[in-house]
Design an enzyme around this catalytic site. Structure first.
Site, PDB file in Angstrom:
ATOM      1  CB  CYS A 200      -1.051   0.070   1.381  1.00 53.48           C
ATOM      2  SG  CYS A 200      -2.229  -1.285   0.868  1.00 53.48           S
ATOM      3  CB  CYS A 357      12.112   3.255  -7.283  1.00 51.25           C
ATOM      4  SG  CYS A 357      12.833   2.055  -5.710  1.00 51.25           S
TER       5      CYS A 357
END
Ligand code: ZN
Length: 399
Positions: A200, A357
């Site tokens: 999530c 990232c």
């Protein structure tokens, strides 16, 4: 299939308790006996996060006598979009303590037991022992498999839930209640390859989805504790919030299950991090000796600005993530472009490639691809933007 109640009734309810739980008591299926069982029940909720927040509040309100909370983290501002057991004034506080305070406000009759260490192989059996039921609100595969295995080995049923963006799932794993009842490994024998299923934190979740799935978990917990209805044993509930559709699938016990099958190979806790793999073997291999810190990157960027060196800093996240925060001087090429090979043509062959990232998992996966294509001096940034914001540029938001 229905099952006998997990818990014997308490001796009696006090006058206060009768008043508090009157709306339960007048439901014939629950009644005095059911409420006394809830009073005697000991339920452990793992995680006071997205699922644990509504689960804890409703279990407390329902009158579950003892609630364990296993949670090691602290309340962060980005939690408040869905973790409704915590409030603005709890930011920075232990989530376990914050949850305990909310439970006390909802129902002061509940005895709360905090387990504030990180759940691991060394403590999970000891913590689980003594609980009648477990509600799993964890968000990572390593912990899920550990919870499943420990619950199975101890013969404790548990209610599982998972959430991602607009999709939720829930089930009850209770091999101790029936020879036909599957475990989590029967449903998911293998964890997904690392990086395939975003968390999530990486992919996002609609806040209210937590309430939908958390309330199903509590619903099933109450049924199991009091022995009413038909719990989701051998059933998988799938919820699609966009289509507003619930589907119930049958989950069969797998005779070849490594844990509960006829020729089981797992008879004790295993190394779950290794089983689930933080990153793939290829990515881990590529990252060895080719991982730089955000401090090193900061130096490199300053040198680049001074014209002392040249390299390309590639952010492999998604455009919506790039909008929230970024490392100055980075260019965006999402990971999918590396997977389909398109990105390789865009990279200059005469400059060093630096990949980055959010946390360093996706960039490691891309690093393996880039190195495989011949960019041998490519590196990736350990800790990604999260580390950049916390160590170099705290003025940027985190997500
Ligand atoms: Zn199984």
């Amino acid at each position: 299939m229905s099952f006998p109640p997990l818990v014997e009734p308490a001796d009696e309810l006090t006058i206060d308790e009768v008043r508090r739980y009157s709306r339960h008591l007048i439901i014939p299926d629950v009644g005095m006996a059911g409420q006394k069982r809830l009073k005697n029940a000991k339920v452990l909720v793992i995680g006071a996060g997205g699922l644990g927040s509504p689960a804890l509040l409703y279990l407390a309100a329902a009158g579950v006598g003892t609630l364990g909370i296993a949670e090691f983290d602290e309340v962060d501002e980005s939690n408040l979009q869905r973790q409704i057991i915590h409030g603005q004034s709890d930011v920075g506080k232990s989530k376990a303590v914050s949850a305990k305070e909310s439970v006390a406000e909802t129902n002061p009759l509940v005895n709360v037991v905090l387990h504030e260490g990180r759940l691991d192989n060394d403590n999970v059996m000891e913590i689980f022992r003594g609980y009648d039921l477990i509600v799993d609100g964890t968000d990572n595969f390593a912990t899920r498999y550990m919870v499943n295995d420990a619950a199975y080995l101890l013969g404790i049923p548990y209610v599982w839930g998972s959430i991602y963006r607009f999709d939720g799932q829930a089930s009850v794993f209770a091999p101790s209640l029936s020879a036909d009842a599957p475990c989590y490994r029967c449903l998911y024998p293998e964890p997904p390859p690392p990086g395939m299923v975003p968390s999530c934190a990486e992919g996002g979740v609609l806040g209210v989805l937590c309430a939908s799935i958390g309330s199903i978990q509590v619903n099933e917990a109450i049924k199991l504790l009091t022995g009413i209805g038909e719990p989701l044993v051998g059933k998988l509930m799938i919820y699609d919030a966009l289509e507003m559709e619930y589907r119930k699938l049958k989950v069969r016990k797998d005779p070849n299950c490594a844990l509960c099958g006829e020729n089981a190979t797992v008879s004790e806790l295993i190394d779950y991090d290794a089983f689930c793999g933080a990153v793939s073997d290829e990515a881990a291999e590529a990252a060895v000796g080719s991982t730089i810190s955000v401090k090193q990157l900061d130096e490199m960027l300053k040198e680049r600005e001074a014209g002392e060196r040249d390299f390309v800093l590639v952010d492999v996240r998604e455009p919506n993530e790039y909008e929230i925060n970024r490392i100055p001087g980075s260019v965006l090429i999402p990971k999918g472009e590396f997977l389909n090979g398109n990105a390789l043509g865009e990279l200059p062959s005469d400059k060093q490639i630096v990949l980055q990232c959010k946390s360093g998992v996706r960039s490691a996966e891309c690093l393996a691809i880039v190195k495989g294509a011949g960019f041998s001096d490519a590196v990736h940034v350990g800790g990604g933007v999260v580390a950049w914001v916390s160590q170099i540029d705290p003025s940027q938001p985190v997500y």
